[in-house]
Design a protein around this motif. Structure first.
Motif, PDB file in Angstrom:
ATOM      1  N   ASP A 170      20.519 122.419  79.820  1.00 31.13           N
ATOM      2  CA  ASP A 170      20.033 121.738  78.607  1.00 31.13           C
ATOM      3  C   ASP A 170      18.888 120.798  78.933  1.00 31.13           C
ATOM      4  N   SER A 171      19.050 120.024  80.014  1.00 36.88           N
ATOM      5  CA  SER A 171      18.019 119.067  80.426  1.00 36.88           C
ATOM      6  C   SER A 171      16.723 119.797  80.782  1.00 36.88           C
ATOM      7  N   GLN A 172      16.865 120.936  81.458  1.00 35.73           N
ATOM      8  CA  GLN A 172      15.689 121.717  81.856  1.00 35.73           C
ATOM      9  C   GLN A 172      14.963 122.253  80.632  1.00 35.73           C
ATOM     10  N   ILE A 173      15.741 122.722  79.645  1.00 34.43           N
ATOM     11  CA  ILE A 173      15.144 123.239  78.405  1.00 34.43           C
ATOM     12  C   ILE A 173      14.389 122.125  77.690  1.00 34.43           C
ATOM     13  N   ILE A 174      15.024 120.945  77.595  1.00 28.63           N
ATOM     14  CA  ILE A 174      14.383 119.797  76.936  1.00 28.63           C
ATOM     15  C   ILE A 174      13.117 119.408  77.681  1.00 28.63           C
ATOM     16  N   TYR A 175      13.208 119.355  79.020  1.00 25.69           N
ATOM     17  CA  TYR A 175      12.052 118.959  79.823  1.00 25.69           C
ATOM     18  C   TYR A 175      10.902 119.962  79.663  1.00 25.69           C
ATOM     19  N   THR A 176      11.240 121.256  79.652  1.00 23.30           N
ATOM     20  CA  THR A 176      10.219 122.298  79.484  1.00 23.30           C
ATOM     21  C   THR A 176       9.538 122.162  78.123  1.00 23.30           C
ATOM     22  N   GLU A 177      10.365 121.912  77.109  1.00 23.08           N
ATOM     23  CA  GLU A 177       9.819 121.736  75.750  1.00 23.08           C
ATOM     24  C   GLU A 177       8.922 120.499  75.698  1.00 23.08           C
ATOM     25  N   TYR A 178       9.386 119.443  76.336  1.00 20.30           N
ATOM     26  CA  TYR A 178       8.607 118.199  76.410  1.00 20.30           C
ATOM     27  C   TYR A 178       7.253 118.439  77.077  1.00 20.30           C
ATOM     28  N   ILE A 215       4.870 120.287  74.704  1.00 20.08           N
ATOM     29  CA  ILE A 215       4.322 119.423  73.649  1.00 20.08           C
ATOM     30  C   ILE A 215       3.307 118.446  74.232  1.00 20.08           C
ATOM     31  N   LEU A 216       3.620 117.901  75.414  1.00 16.67           N
ATOM     32  CA  LEU A 216       2.699 116.963  76.059  1.00 16.67           C
ATOM     33  C   LEU A 216       1.369 117.649  76.387  1.00 16.67           C
ATOM     34  N   ARG A 217       1.450 118.872  76.934  1.00 14.60           N
ATOM     35  CA  ARG A 217       0.214 119.618  77.243  1.00 14.60           C
ATOM     36  C   ARG A 217      -0.626 119.842  75.983  1.00 14.60           C
ATOM     37  N   LYS A 261       1.796 109.648  71.197  1.00  9.40           N
ATOM     38  CA  LYS A 261       3.005 109.172  70.513  1.00  9.40           C
ATOM     39  C   LYS A 261       3.082 109.742  69.104  1.00  9.40           C
ATOM     40  N   THR A 262       1.970 109.682  68.405  1.00  7.51           N
ATOM     41  CA  THR A 262       1.928 110.198  67.024  1.00  7.51           C
ATOM     42  C   THR A 262       2.204 111.701  67.028  1.00  7.51           C
ATOM     43  N   TYR A 263       1.598 112.402  67.976  1.00  9.29           N
ATOM     44  CA  TYR A 263       1.768 113.858  68.081  1.00  9.29           C
ATOM     45  C   TYR A 263       3.231 114.205  68.356  1.00  9.29           C
ATOM     46  N   PHE A 264       3.865 113.451  69.253  1.00  5.28           N
ATOM     47  CA  PHE A 264       5.279 113.683  69.567  1.00  5.28           C
ATOM     48  C   PHE A 264       6.163 113.424  68.357  1.00  5.28           C
ATOM     49  N   ASN A 265       5.877 112.384  67.629  1.00 10.91           N
ATOM     50  CA  ASN A 265       6.689 112.062  66.447  1.00 10.91           C
ATOM     51  C   ASN A 265       6.672 113.204  65.438  1.00 10.91           C
ATOM     52  N   LYS A 266       5.580 113.939  65.394  1.00 11.59           N
ATOM     53  CA  LYS A 266       5.464 115.057  64.466  1.00 11.59           C
ATOM     54  C   LYS A 266       6.093 116.339  65.008  1.00 11.59           C
TER      55      LYS A 266
END
Length: 196
Positions: free
Chosen positions: A113-121, A124-126, A176-181
């Protein structure tokens, strides 16, 4: 008929000399008593039958080592108690193993689960960084990816430290704004850890 009249001591003395009839008489004499003794503790007919059979098999296999002068019934019940203790110990070990495996499985699932979340993060960051203006994107990457100080970035790009700080500040606001969306709460917590 004559074997029924013999004492346990006499039967064991014959058993030690490989007398099958003596063994059969001892089996008939103690089978039911031993069954009830074991069943009283285990409450399982199947396990009780297995243990009683196992005890008599071991008696036959180790007959040459049995001392006829000692109480056969005491010897028999001692064997039964030891086997019951082993049974409960095995169950306890089995439960502990199951518990360890269940905990391990939970940890593995949590790691997945953590790996999936980190990959998704990371994705989005990229995406957020790729939407920054080219100069701001470069400065942000130098700061956060290459771990360069504001002073080093300013020197390399020929701009002031204040300009570097302003670019990074604006980049963080945008991200931050991009992540919130685009991200849920767990990803936003990861972002907070990244940008601090």
């Amino acid at each position: 008929m004559k074997f029924r009249e013999k004492t346990d001591t006499e039967l064991v003395a014959l058993l030690v000399r490989d007398n099958e009839a003596a063994f059969s008489e001892l089996y008939v004499r103690y089978k039911n008593k031993l069954y009830y003794f074991v069943f009283h503790l285990l409450k399982s007919k199947e396990e009780t039958n297995d243990i009683v059979q196992e005890i008599f098999i071991r008696i036959w296999e180790s007959r040459s080592f049995i001392n006829p002068d000692l109480s056969f019934s005491s010897f028999l019940y001692t064997m039964a108690r030891n086997r019951i203790l082993n049974y409960f110990r095995d169950i306890d070990i089995d439960e502990k193993v199951k518990e360890i495996l269940a905990t391990q499985k939970a940890k593995e699932e949590e790691a997945i689960d953590s790996q999936i979340i980190y990959t998704e993060y990371q994705e989005i960051l990229r995406n957020a960084i790729s939407r920054l203006p080219p100069q701001r994107q470069k400065i942000f990457n130098m700061s956060r990816i290459e771990n360069m100080s504001h002073k080093e970035i300013a020197a390399q790009l020929g701009i002031s430290v204040n300009t570097v700080q302003e670019h990074i500040s604006e980049a963080l606001k945008f991200i931050k704004t991009y992540f919130n969306k685009h991200a849920d709460m767990s990803l936003n917590l990861l972002l907070a850890a990244f940008i601090l």
